[in-house]
Design a protein around this motif. Structure first.
Motif, mmCIF file in Angstrom:
data_model
loop_
_atom_site.group_PDB
_atom_site.id
_atom_site.type_symbol
_atom_site.label_atom_id
_atom_site.label_comp_id
_atom_site.label_asym_id
_atom_site.label_seq_id
_atom_site.Cartn_x
_atom_site.Cartn_y
_atom_site.Cartn_z
ATOM 1 N N THR A 192 0.831 -1.199 0.000
ATOM 2 C CA THR A 192 0.000 0.000 0.000
ATOM 3 C C THR A 192 0.875 1.261 0.000
ATOM 4 O O THR A 192 0.454 2.304 -0.452
ATOM 5 N N ARG A 193 2.087 1.121 0.533
ATOM 6 C CA ARG A 193 3.117 2.138 0.431
ATOM 7 C C ARG A 193 4.460 1.433 0.591
ATOM 8 O O ARG A 193 4.503 0.218 0.772
ATOM 9 N N LEU A 194 5.545 2.145 0.558
ATOM 10 C CA LEU A 194 6.869 1.532 0.578
ATOM 11 C C LEU A 194 7.039 0.628 1.793
ATOM 12 O O LEU A 194 6.903 1.063 2.937
ATOM 13 N N LEU A 195 7.313 -0.702 1.526
ATOM 14 C CA LEU A 195 7.631 -1.715 2.538
ATOM 15 C C LEU A 195 6.493 -2.013 3.495
ATOM 16 O O LEU A 195 6.695 -2.617 4.546
ATOM 17 N N VAL A 196 5.279 -1.608 3.152
ATOM 18 C CA VAL A 196 4.098 -1.910 3.962
ATOM 19 C C VAL A 196 3.125 -2.708 3.115
ATOM 20 O O VAL A 196 2.696 -2.251 2.047
ATOM 21 N N CYS A 197 2.804 -3.926 3.562
ATOM 22 C CA CYS A 197 1.935 -4.826 2.806
ATOM 23 C C CYS A 197 0.584 -4.964 3.489
ATOM 24 O O CYS A 197 0.491 -4.929 4.720
ATOM 25 N N ARG A 198 -0.424 -5.133 2.674
ATOM 26 C CA ARG A 198 -1.767 -5.384 3.174
ATOM 27 C C ARG A 198 -2.380 -6.522 2.364
ATOM 28 O O ARG A 198 -2.068 -6.713 1.197
ATOM 29 N N GLU A 199 -3.262 -7.253 3.012
ATOM 30 C CA GLU A 199 -3.914 -8.368 2.336
ATOM 31 C C GLU A 199 -4.823 -7.854 1.226
ATOM 32 O O GLU A 199 -5.563 -6.876 1.406
ATOM 33 N N CYS A 200 -4.753 -8.525 0.086
ATOM 34 C CA CYS A 200 -5.593 -8.131 -1.051
ATOM 35 C C CYS A 200 -7.060 -8.431 -0.737
ATOM 36 O O CYS A 200 -7.387 -9.331 0.035
ATOM 37 N N LEU A 201 -7.947 -7.626 -1.363
ATOM 38 C CA LEU A 201 -9.368 -7.850 -1.181
ATOM 39 C C LEU A 201 -9.788 -9.186 -1.780
ATOM 40 O O LEU A 201 -9.227 -9.627 -2.782
ATOM 41 N N LYS A 202 -10.793 -9.788 -1.175
ATOM 42 C CA LYS A 202 -11.317 -11.042 -1.695
ATOM 43 C C LYS A 202 -12.036 -10.792 -3.018
ATOM 44 O O LYS A 202 -12.514 -9.694 -3.301
ATOM 45 N N THR A 203 -12.102 -11.841 -3.826
ATOM 46 C CA THR A 203 -12.712 -11.726 -5.158
ATOM 47 C C THR A 203 -14.153 -11.220 -5.074
ATOM 48 O O THR A 203 -14.587 -10.384 -5.879
ATOM 49 N N GLY A 204 -14.886 -11.697 -4.080
ATOM 50 C CA GLY A 204 -16.281 -11.260 -3.946
ATOM 51 C C GLY A 204 -16.396 -9.770 -3.678
ATOM 52 O O GLY A 204 -17.275 -9.104 -4.249
ATOM 53 N N TYR A 205 -15.475 -9.233 -2.834
ATOM 54 C CA TYR A 205 -15.500 -7.793 -2.562
ATOM 55 C C TYR A 205 -15.170 -6.991 -3.814
ATOM 56 O O TYR A 205 -15.773 -5.940 -4.087
ATOM 57 N N ILE A 206 -14.195 -7.478 -4.581
ATOM 58 C CA ILE A 206 -13.789 -6.756 -5.791
ATOM 59 C C ILE A 206 -14.944 -6.710 -6.791
ATOM 60 O O ILE A 206 -15.232 -5.669 -7.402
ATOM 61 N N ILE A 207 -15.626 -7.853 -6.954
ATOM 62 C CA ILE A 207 -16.763 -7.888 -7.889
ATOM 63 C C ILE A 207 -17.862 -6.928 -7.434
ATOM 64 O O ILE A 207 -18.453 -6.188 -8.248
ATOM 65 N N ALA A 208 -18.123 -6.903 -6.125
ATOM 66 C CA ALA A 208 -19.158 -6.006 -5.604
ATOM 67 C C ALA A 208 -18.792 -4.542 -5.829
ATOM 68 O O ALA A 208 -19.642 -3.722 -6.234
ATOM 69 N N LEU A 209 -17.526 -4.177 -5.578
ATOM 70 C CA LEU A 209 -17.093 -2.799 -5.774
ATOM 71 C C LEU A 209 -17.203 -2.378 -7.232
ATOM 72 O O LEU A 209 -17.664 -1.268 -7.552
ATOM 73 N N TYR A 210 -16.766 -3.257 -8.151
ATOM 74 C CA TYR A 210 -16.846 -2.924 -9.583
ATOM 75 C C TYR A 210 -18.301 -2.814 -10.030
ATOM 76 O O TYR A 210 -18.641 -1.971 -10.883
#
Length: 332
Positions: free
Chosen positions: A264-282
């Motif tokens: 999400t920024r330099l050297l800081v990682c976050r878990e990717c959104l689940k496929t269901g959330y991505i489909i809902a957002l789109y």
């Protein structure tokens, strides 16, 4: 024979009724038993007669081999007061003790011998013709986490110290920025990292910070990290490097995002959104864009109708033109 052992009755045959003898003999002064003087017929080790993985320790009360021997007579009756001696095959004296009222003799032995197989014999001094009880002992070499301060001695390292070389005489002091619980365990402190389980170089970032992202260098599963360090093939692998990292990180100094995570920024990682959330957002975004387009079309048509007969309306900025940049931006 009974008179020589303190008085009482001497039973030469094994074919007798113990209950009748107990009732007939009273006030017996023999050493072996309050009622009957039992003549020794056998000696036996209580428990396992083969001991593996034994190692000598420093100190008179450390690394003792505790042995129990059962002295029995006819009908398995216990022999009390017998003097037993423990020796090695070459005659080296180890210990001496008497049997108790249950016929048991307890000994604590120190075995000053090099690694290998050694036999301990425990025999009766009073009745030397009875076969001795024997114990087979497998003395091991010193292992990782131990040192060899004197011949035939393996001393484990205590908390605050460690050893990777069992042949050295003293334990090493725990390195800076690490935690040593004893033996060969050296764990980097939270926020620090090292390349393998055998490395004493606890790495920092640019010499002044810990890890580039200190929160990434905290073992997510410390038990798995310790188990990996115990196996040479695992302790020098990329698995060991990654086990030092928090969930979502891996690589040297835990500076990379693991699968299923993104920076999400330099050297800081976050878990990717689940496929269901991505489909809902789109889906929501698409509906909003379509709604804006529909609104743009309606406003444009109304504006055209309003300005057909009114020249002054052409000088105004139509609402449709104000909405058009928003629709274009949303499409990106």
């Amino acid at each position: 024979r009974a008179n020589g052992r303190g008085g009482g009755a001497d039973l030469q045959s094994s074919n007798f009724d113990k209950g009748q003898v107990d009732r007939a003999v009273q006030h017996n002064s023999a050493l072996d038993d309050a009622d009957v003087a039992v003549f020794l017929t056998s000696l036996a080790i209580v428990g396992n007669r083969t001991i593996a993985g034994y190692a000598n320790r420093v100190g008179t009360d450390k690394g003792l081999l505790h042995v129990a021997v059962k002295a029995s007579g006819y009908y398995g009756l216990p022999c009390q007061g017998l003097l037993l001696e423990a020796t090695l095959a070459d005659g080296t004296f180890l210990d001496l003790n008497r049997s108790d009222q249950h016929g048991l003799t307890y000994m604590s032995l120190k075995i000053p011998r090099p690694p290998g197989v050694h036999v301990v014999s425990i025999a009766s001094i009073d009745v030397p013709d009875v076969p001795a009880a024997s114990l087979t002992l497998h003395l091991r070499c010193c292992i990782r986490g131990e040192v060899n301060p004197s011949p035939y001695v393996c001393q484990p390292c205590q908390q605050g110290f460690f050893s990777f070389d069992p042949g050295q005489g003293v334990c090493d002091t725990c390195p800076s920025n690490a935690n040593c619980s004893g033996g060969d365990v050296t764990m980097p402190l939270p926020g620090y990292w090292r390349s393998s389980a055998d490395s004493i170089q606890i790495h920092r970032w640019l010499g002044k910070h810990r890890c580039p992202n200190p929160s990434a260098c905290i073992a997510a599963d410390e038990a798995a990290l310790l188990a990996c360090a115990a196996y040479p093939t695992c302790g020098t692998s990329t698995t060991y490097k990654d086990l030092q990292c928090s969930s979502g990180y891996h690589g040297n100094l835990c500076g990379l995002c693991s699968a299923g995570n993104a920076a999400t920024r330099l050297l800081v990682c976050r878990e990717c959104l689940k496929t269901g959330y991505i489909i809902a957002l789109y889906t929501v975004a698409a509906l909003l864009i379509l709604g804006l387009i529909k609104l743009l079309c309606v406003l444009t048509r109304n504006q055209d109708n309003a300005t057909d007969g009114d020249v002054n309306e052409t000088c105004k900025v139509p609402a449709a033109q104000l909405l058009r940049p928003l629709v274009l931006y949303s499409q990106y």
